[in-house]
Design an enzyme around this catalytic site. Structure first.
Site, PDB file in Angstrom:
ATOM      1  N   GLU A  28       0.824  -1.224   0.000  1.00 58.41           N
ATOM      2  CA  GLU A  28       0.000   0.000   0.000  1.00 58.41           C
ATOM      3  C   GLU A  28       0.856   1.271   0.000  1.00 58.41           C
ATOM      4  OE1 GLU A  28      -1.604   1.757   3.573  1.00 58.41           O
ATOM      5  OE2 GLU A  28      -1.358  -0.131   4.649  1.00 58.41           O
ATOM      6  N   LYS A  90      -5.489  10.889   1.162  1.00 62.02           N
ATOM      7  CA  LYS A  90      -5.629   9.491   1.594  1.00 62.02           C
ATOM      8  C   LYS A  90      -6.897   8.954   0.941  1.00 62.02           C
ATOM      9  CE  LYS A  90      -6.808   7.192   5.901  1.00 62.02           C
ATOM     10  NZ  LYS A  90      -7.184   7.512   7.298  1.00 62.02           N
ATOM     11  N   VAL A 110      -5.466   0.264   3.055  1.00 57.55           N
ATOM     12  CA  VAL A 110      -5.680  -1.186   2.906  1.00 57.55           C
ATOM     13  C   VAL A 110      -6.879  -1.416   1.992  1.00 57.55           C
ATOM     14  CG1 VAL A 110      -6.410  -3.267   4.157  1.00 57.55           C
ATOM     15  CG2 VAL A 110      -4.572  -1.838   5.073  1.00 57.55           C
ATOM     16  N   ASP A 142     -17.085   5.360  14.161  1.00 59.04           N
ATOM     17  CA  ASP A 142     -15.846   5.357  13.368  1.00 59.04           C
ATOM     18  C   ASP A 142     -15.317   3.929  13.229  1.00 59.04           C
ATOM     19  OD1 ASP A 142     -13.475   5.736  12.083  1.00 59.04           O
ATOM     20  OD2 ASP A 142     -12.763   7.343  13.395  1.00 59.04           O
ATOM     21  N   SER A 144     -13.308   1.591  10.365  1.00 55.85           N
ATOM     22  CA  SER A 144     -12.550   1.697   9.114  1.00 55.85           C
ATOM     23  C   SER A 144     -13.214   0.923   7.979  1.00 55.85           C
ATOM     24  CB  SER A 144     -11.139   1.162   9.320  1.00 55.85           C
ATOM     25  OG  SER A 144     -10.449   1.159   8.083  1.00 55.85           O
ATOM     26  N   ALA A 145     -13.169   1.518   6.797  1.00 53.93           N
ATOM     27  CA  ALA A 145     -13.655   0.843   5.581  1.00 53.93           C
ATOM     28  C   ALA A 145     -12.832  -0.410   5.291  1.00 53.93           C
ATOM     29  CB  ALA A 145     -13.586   1.809   4.395  1.00 53.93           C
ATOM     30  N   ASP A 146     -11.653  -0.536   5.920  1.00 53.06           N
ATOM     31  CA  ASP A 146     -10.831  -1.740   5.710  1.00 53.06           C
ATOM     32  C   ASP A 146     -11.615  -3.008   6.067  1.00 53.06           C
ATOM     33  OD1 ASP A 146      -8.816   0.032   5.131  1.00 53.06           O
ATOM     34  OD2 ASP A 146      -7.590  -0.425   6.905  1.00 53.06           O
ATOM     35  N   LYS A 163      -3.198  -1.805  15.814  1.00 53.93           N
ATOM     36  CA  LYS A 163      -2.722  -1.040  16.972  1.00 53.93           C
ATOM     37  C   LYS A 163      -3.857  -0.858  17.963  1.00 53.93           C
ATOM     38  CE  LYS A 163       0.811   1.753  14.832  1.00 53.93           C
ATOM     39  NZ  LYS A 163       0.585   1.958  13.413  1.00 53.93           N
TER      40      LYS A 163
HETATM   41  N1  PSU Z   1      -2.856   1.534  10.859  1.00 55.03           N
HETATM   42  C1  PSU Z   1      -1.512   1.459  10.983  1.00 55.03           C
HETATM   43  N2  PSU Z   1      -0.748   1.972   9.989  1.00 55.03           N
HETATM   44  C2  PSU Z   1      -1.284   2.544   8.866  1.00 55.03           C
HETATM   45  C3  PSU Z   1      -2.706   2.603   8.744  1.00 55.03           C
HETATM   46  C4  PSU Z   1      -3.445   2.090   9.761  1.00 55.03           C
HETATM   47  O1  PSU Z   1      -1.027   0.953  11.978  1.00 55.03           O
HETATM   48  O2  PSU Z   1      -0.543   3.008   7.986  1.00 55.03           O
HETATM   49  C5  PSU Z   1      -3.318   3.194   7.505  1.00 55.03           C
HETATM   50  C6  PSU Z   1      -3.625   2.089   6.481  1.00 55.03           C
HETATM   51  O3  PSU Z   1      -3.503   2.626   5.178  1.00 55.03           O
HETATM   52  C7  PSU Z   1      -5.073   1.774   6.777  1.00 55.03           C
HETATM   53  C8  PSU Z   1      -5.611   3.154   7.077  1.00 55.03           C
HETATM   54  O4  PSU Z   1      -5.759   1.156   5.707  1.00 55.03           O
HETATM   55  O5  PSU Z   1      -4.590   3.781   7.825  1.00 55.03           O
HETATM   56  C9  PSU Z   1      -6.909   3.109   7.851  1.00 55.03           C
HETATM   57  O6  PSU Z   1      -7.427   4.390   7.946  1.00 55.03           O
HETATM   58  P1  PSU Z   1      -8.912   4.611   8.514  1.00 55.03           P
HETATM   59  O7  PSU Z   1      -8.845   4.253   9.963  1.00 55.03           O
HETATM   60  O8  PSU Z   1      -9.178   6.064   8.288  1.00 55.03           O
HETATM   61  O9  PSU Z   1      -9.803   3.712   7.732  1.00 55.03           O
HETATM   62 MN    MN Z   2     -12.363   6.193  10.199  1.00 56.02          MN
END
Ligand code: PSU
Ligand code: MN
Length: 307
Positions: A28, A90, A110, A142, A144-146, A163
């Site tokens: 990524e 992003k 991701v 909140d 994540s879309a992941d 984390k």
């Molecule tokens: N968590 C980490 N390192 C990262 C990310 C998350 O420990 O680099 C990054 C990744 O690209 C992940 C994104 O897909 O943050 C998730 O962001 P969000 O929580 O806004 O979906």
């Molecule tokens: Mn988010």
């Protein structure tokens, strides 16, 4: 003959490997632009590509450049992403159409790395940590879309867990609801990125790249749409003391709330703040766990091609 998406550019080396049935590993670009400072981000991204090659696979770092979905970057393009850092948008699933329509750049998370990897025909993806259910999500929503992408896109994601800026228990509940298998590599415990320990159990333990490849191939053969999450613990030599990292994370989460930061800015804020509070130690751990995941992903991609 595979019909590729008209917005997709597959780097020739990657396209040749895929056409020949050779192993390819996706990487990524948000980890480059938003996850680490310059110049360590560029050094790490290039070193990760080398590790993938040394372990028998072709690396495909993924990003959006000038509205084109790129599966495979040149070293110059990696340098560009690393230098521009947080100035690059992003890009999550909701952003891809607008970025392509406008011809803009985007760093893939991701989520979007999985989308573009799948479009190109890449099955295995290595990263550091995934996004998940944030602490307090029961009121902020909140998430994540992941997690949704893991539910619907057939790509294996090799990470070091998540984390504890996240609520790890709720993240596992969400993945269970969505039918995403969570595998521990050589462990029964979900790793928590900087430390091998979270206190939560994974769904299955596997101990070889061949086992991972066979499970994922079976999931695909069953016609399931979703992905698979492989959590690979940080090597003990690079793990951080739990008290040190947890104190930094608690402080970062509290500051994030005080400042009213929300939406896509939350994760980059927390990552940057934790890294500031723990100095170079957490950065070194972060780099080493990405290397470790790249090795495992490459070996798994090789095993997948030998099935
Ligand atoms: N968590 C980490 N390192 C990262 C990310 C998350 O420990 O680099 C990054 C990744 O690209 C992940 C994104 O897909 O943050 C998730 O962001 P969000 O929580 O806004 O979906
Ligand atoms: Mn988010």
């Amino acid at each position: 003959m595979i019909m590729l998406n008209k917005y997709l550019d597959v780097k020739p080396e990657v396209a040749e490997a895929l056409a020949a049935g050779k192993p390819v590993v996706a990487l990524e670009s948000t980890i480059i632009s938003h996850g680490m400072p310059y110049p360590q981000n560029v050094e790490t991204a290039l070193a990760v590509e080398k590790i993938i090659r040394d372990n028998g696979a072709v690396p495909a770092t993924i990003a959006v450049i000038g509205g084109r979905l790129k599966a495979g970057l040149t070293p110059e393009e990696i340098e560009y992403f690393g230098k521009k850092g947080q100035a690059i948008a992003k890009a999550s699933r909701r952003d891809l159409a607008v970025l392509c329509a406008r011809g803009e750049d985007g760093a893939t998370t991701v989520t979007t790395t999985m989308i573009i990897a799948h479009m190109a025909g890449i099955k295995i993806f290595a990263t550091g940590g995934i996004g998940g259910v944030h602490r307090g999500a029961e009121t902020t929503m909140d998430i994540s879309a992941d997690l949704e992408e893991l539910a619907q896109t057939p790509v294996m994601v090799v990470c070091a867990g998540a984390k504890s800026i996240l609520d790890l228990g709720l993240t596992l509940e969400y993945l269970e609801t969505k039918g995403v298998p969570v595998i521990g590599y050589g462990t029964e415990e979900l790793p928590a990125f900087y430390t091998p320990h979270s206190g939560f159990s994974v769904d299955y333990r596997m101990d070889t790249p061949q086992e991972l490849a066979a499970a994922f191939a079976t999931q695909n053969a069953l016609g399931f749409r979703g992905g698979m999450l492989v959590t690979n613990p940080i090597p003990d030599a690079y793990a951080m003391p739990a008290e040190v990292i947890n104190a930094a994370i608690d402080q970062a989460v509290a500051e994030c709330k005080e400042k009213g930061i929300h939406g896509k800015a939350t994760t980059p804020f927390l990552l940057a703040r934790v890294s500031e509070l723990t100095g170079g130690d957490s950065l070194e751990s972060n780099i080493q766990l990405v290397f470790n995941n790249a090795r495992l992903a490459a070996k798994t991609a090789v095993a997948y091609c030998q099935l």
